[in-house]
Design a protein around this motif. Structure first.
Motif, PDB file in Angstrom:
ATOM      1  N   PRO A   1      34.373 -54.818   2.931  1.00  0.00           N
ATOM      2  CA  PRO A   1      34.445 -54.378   1.537  1.00  0.00           C
ATOM      3  C   PRO A   1      34.291 -52.860   1.417  1.00  0.00           C
TER       4      PRO A   1
ATOM      5  N   GLU B   1      34.381 -49.669  -1.995  1.00  0.00           N
ATOM      6  CA  GLU B   1      34.166 -49.563  -3.437  1.00  0.00           C
ATOM      7  C   GLU B   1      35.471 -49.732  -4.213  1.00  0.00           C
TER       8      GLU B   1
ATOM      9  N   HIS C   1      30.511 -47.632  -0.003  1.00  0.00           N
ATOM     10  CA  HIS C   1      30.033 -49.019  -0.009  1.00  0.00           C
ATOM     11  C   HIS C   1      29.061 -49.160   1.162  1.00  0.00           C
TER      12      HIS C   1
ATOM     13  N   LEU D   1      35.541 -57.104  -5.746  1.00  0.00           N
ATOM     14  CA  LEU D   1      35.598 -55.644  -5.752  1.00  0.00           C
ATOM     15  C   LEU D   1      36.469 -55.173  -6.915  1.00  0.00           C
TER      16      LEU D   1
END
Length: 190
Positions: A20, A22, A112, A158
């Motif tokens: 993941p 941001e 992140h 996200l």
């Protein structure tokens, strides 16, 4: 072993990890392994002539893979880590396959915690292309990540807005994305 430790092990063996950021889910592989990079192109069905960006964990790692100029430091401090990919002249250490023959490399420092932890523990740059087939919708959830991989790090849902891509040396925006208005203002004022 925790998920980050497992992911580092996958990367060390030329495997692919979905992680993941941001913005959207990224497809991570060892950015210094030709075999791993070729696998990224293969699973994405991405043309080899198209460059692939990389993610680094800090400015020291950024400067190890790209040539920068002193005036760029203000931009880095304003936008990195964050949803911005900077395109800079690549150092010789960067595999030419990543640059698509341009001699330029796109670089992100993701904002992140899981992405930064992964890159920091791997202690080297990883690929930072979206975890989707070439031209398909950017993945916002683990379910939308249908690319072949060894491991997926679940970061939940996200935002789904890709990073803004900036040719910093040319002071131009290549792709509008997250934070584009701030980036445009900065470039106009410098």
């Amino acid at each position: 072993m925790d998920i980050i430790g497992k992911a580092v092990s996958v990367l060390m063996h030329d495997g692919i990890v979905i992680y993941p950021t941001e913005t959207v889910y990224g497809l991570g592989a060892d950015a210094f392994s030709d075999e791993a990079i070729l696998r990224v192109y293969e699973v994405k069905k991405r043309p080899l002539a198209m460059p692939i960006s990389i993610a680094v964990s800090d400015f020291e790692m950024l400067n190890a893979v790209a040539r920068t100029e002193p005036w760029m430091q203000e931009f880095f401090e304003a936008f990195l880590p964050g949803p911005v990919t900077v395109v800079l002249p690549a150092r010789k250490s960067v595999p030419s396959i990543l640059t698509g023959g341009t001699g330029m490399i796109g670089i992100r420092i993701p904002a992140h915690p899981l992405a930064l932890q992964l890159i920091t523990q791997f202690d080297a740059p990883i690929t930072a292309t979206s975890a989707n087939l070439h031209g398909a919708k950017d993945p916002r959830t683990p379910d939308e990540c249908t690319i072949l991989r060894e491991l997926l790090i679940d970061g939940g849902r996200l935002p789904g807005i890709p990073s803004t891509v900036v040719d910093l040396a040319g002071k131009r925006i290549i792709r509008s994305g997250a934070g584009v208005d701030r980036v445009a203002q900065f470039l106009l004022s410098h």
